[in-house]
Design a protein around this motif. Structure first.
Motif, mmCIF file in Angstrom:
data_model
loop_
_atom_site.group_PDB
_atom_site.id
_atom_site.type_symbol
_atom_site.label_atom_id
_atom_site.label_comp_id
_atom_site.label_asym_id
_atom_site.label_seq_id
_atom_site.Cartn_x
_atom_site.Cartn_y
_atom_site.Cartn_z
ATOM 1 N N GLY A 52 0.505 -1.195 0.175
ATOM 2 C CA GLY A 52 -0.135 0.003 -0.168
ATOM 3 C C GLY A 52 0.719 1.069 0.322
ATOM 4 O O GLY A 52 0.785 2.069 -1.182
ATOM 5 N N ILE A 53 1.943 1.279 0.494
ATOM 6 C CA ILE A 53 2.154 2.362 0.997
ATOM 7 C C ILE A 53 4.200 2.742 0.340
ATOM 8 O O ILE A 53 3.711 3.728 -0.622
ATOM 9 N N ALA A 54 4.170 1.602 -0.484
ATOM 10 C CA ALA A 54 4.690 1.841 -1.788
ATOM 11 C C ALA A 54 4.438 2.086 -3.524
ATOM 12 O O ALA A 54 4.213 2.945 -4.058
ATOM 13 N N ILE A 55 2.435 1.170 -3.382
ATOM 14 C CA ILE A 55 2.081 1.713 -4.707
ATOM 15 C C ILE A 55 1.186 3.250 -4.425
ATOM 16 O O ILE A 55 1.827 4.268 -4.858
ATOM 17 N N LEU B 206 -4.672 7.488 3.720
ATOM 18 C CA LEU B 206 -3.684 6.038 2.805
ATOM 19 C C LEU B 206 -3.344 4.818 4.142
ATOM 20 O O LEU B 206 -4.014 4.056 4.513
ATOM 21 N N PHE B 207 -3.433 5.455 5.510
ATOM 22 C CA PHE B 207 -3.702 4.819 7.197
ATOM 23 C C PHE B 207 -4.693 4.401 7.176
ATOM 24 O O PHE B 207 -4.242 3.163 7.718
ATOM 25 N N CYS B 208 -5.949 4.764 7.104
ATOM 26 C CA CYS B 208 -7.002 4.386 7.489
ATOM 27 C C CYS B 208 -7.294 3.448 6.845
ATOM 28 O O CYS B 208 -7.638 2.481 7.263
ATOM 29 N N ILE B 209 -7.379 2.917 5.202
ATOM 30 C CA ILE B 209 -7.465 2.129 4.539
ATOM 31 C C ILE B 209 -6.120 0.867 4.658
ATOM 32 O O ILE B 209 -6.783 -0.183 4.791
#
Lengths: 76, 343
Positions: A52-55, B206-209
């Motif tokens: 997720g973080i990479a994308i 983002l962190f929530c997802i």
């Protein structure tokens, strides 16, 4: 531009909601997650977070580069 | 280099956290037993341990069954390997309680037990009945020779998710907090703060997802469902939708000053809603499965012992720093974007 992070996020959530019941029906792969102390669940969680973080970072990097190029081109 | 010390700190902390998360072993524990029903007379039981050393301790190993506060000895003990042993239990006709736990004590693993729900076929429960106590349990102190993360029933290895799933929410809170402060500044006329708010909300989302998806995966293999009627879960989903609404609302207004003002007001409400839905409601509600909510203890000695704290607190700081880092990149994008739109 307006179709931004928020819309993409909604898409991810939708895919997740649709995919969940489908995954619940196929038991073969799922059952292996209960083996050896459920360690695969932890690995799955770690993969999700790093993917997720990479994308997110790759997309952000691309967008920043595009804007920087635009600004650079306008100056010349 | 000096200015970016916190980035090095983030890398350092997260490296330590990830290495520790995946290498620290679990302390020994009882995984399962082979029966789910008990009846009068003799029954053979297979006991499965986790990270245990039955074979290595065969000489001073003790098995017994705790029924209420009394103890029943076992017969025909047969050790298969370090994680498996077999014994038979001669159940009495009456026993004092239906709370049954199977214990294996040895000097390396300490006291290891399984207490699972067993259906009782024909044994009468008489509260003042005495077992013919055939065993005096060894008194074992708590200091196992194997150190590691606590072994919790049902959770097993997934207790490691504490360092992955939980800090996602801490990071989201931190980022939404930045957005909250920025929105207040923005309402007082600071034009640049609007960009700060939108950047931190985007990274917070983002962190929530990530928190929602990882939580769903964790729930599937511990609570046995992808999603449940837990106030914490539904609250998190509502918070997610409200912040998505914030982004959509902000994108839909073309006039700059109006956009900054309306989205700032919306963001203030969103933050208050988040605090209420994620920190207040789950504690008031009586059906939350999350630790720390509705009477479930979190931060108690059972849930968060010192071995977990030593990794969990650095994890929270590390993930928050990483979130802040990503937020700075997002802010850079928002500023460039703003610069281009102004032309």
């Amino acid at each position: 531009m307006i179709k931004s992070t928020a819309v993409k996020a909604l898409q991810v959530m939708l895919v997740m909601m649709i995919a969940s019941p489908m995954m619940a029906q196929s038991n073969g792969l799922e059952n292996t997650f209960f083996e050896s102390g459920k360690i695969k669940v932890v690995m799955g969680v770690a993969v999700i977070i790093f993917a997720g973080i990479a994308i997110y970072l790759f997309r952000l990097d691309k967008k920043i580069n595009q804007l920087e190029k635009e600004i650079h081109d306008e100056k010349n | 280099m000096k200015k970016n010390w916190w980035k090095f700190l983030a890398v350092l902390l997260l490296s330590y956290v990830l290495i520790a998360t995946f290498t620290v072993p679990l302390v020994p524990g009882g995984l399962s037993i082979s029966i789910d029903e008990i009846h009068r007379g003799k029954q053979t039981v297979e006991f499965v341990g986790y990270n245990t050393h039955f074979q290595d301790n065969a000489s001073n190993l003790q098995c017994f069954v705790a029924i209420g506060e009394q103890y029943l000895g076992v017969e025909d003990l047969k050790i298969t390997d370090n994680a498996h042993l077999q014994f038979s239990v001669e159940w009495p006709d009456t026993m004092p309680s239906s709370a049954i736990a199977f214990y294996v004590n040895d000097h390396v693993d300490g006291s290891v037990y399984v207490s699972s729900a067993l259906s009782n076929k024909d044994i009468a429960i008489v509260s003042n009945s005495k077992l013919k106590t055939t065993i005096q349990p060894q008194v074992l102190t708590d200091d196992h020779q194997v150190h590691g993360f606590p072994f919790q029933p049902i959770l097993f290895e997934t207790i490691r998710n504490l360092m992955l799933h939980v800090p996602m929410w801490f990071t989201m809170f931190f980022l939404m907090g930045i957005a909250f402060v920025a929105s207040i500044k923005s309402m007082r006329g600071n034009a640049a703060s609007d960009l700060v708010a939108v950047a931190s909300v985007k990274v917070g989302l983002l962190f929530c997802i990530l928190g929602l998806i990882t939580g769903s995966l964790w729930a599937r293999f511990t609570w046995l469902t992808w999603w449940t009627k837990d106030p914490q879960l539904n609250g998190a989903l509502v918070v997610f939708i409200v912040y998505v609404a914030y982004i959509l609302l902000r994108n839909s207004i073309d006039d700059e000053i109006k956009r900054a003002r309306i989205s700032a007001v919306f963001n203030l409400f969103a933050f208050v809603l988040m605090i209420v839905l994620l920190m207040v409601m789950p504690r008031i509600a009586d059906n939350s499965l999350h630790p720390g909510k509705s009477g479930n203890p979190a931060f108690s000695k059972y849930d968060l012992d010192s071995s977990l704290r030593a990794v969990f607190y650095p994890a929270v700081i590390g993930w928050i720093l990483l979130g802040f880092w990503i937020y700075r990149l997002q802010l850079k994008f928002e500023k460039l974007n703003d610069q281009i739109n102004r032309r």
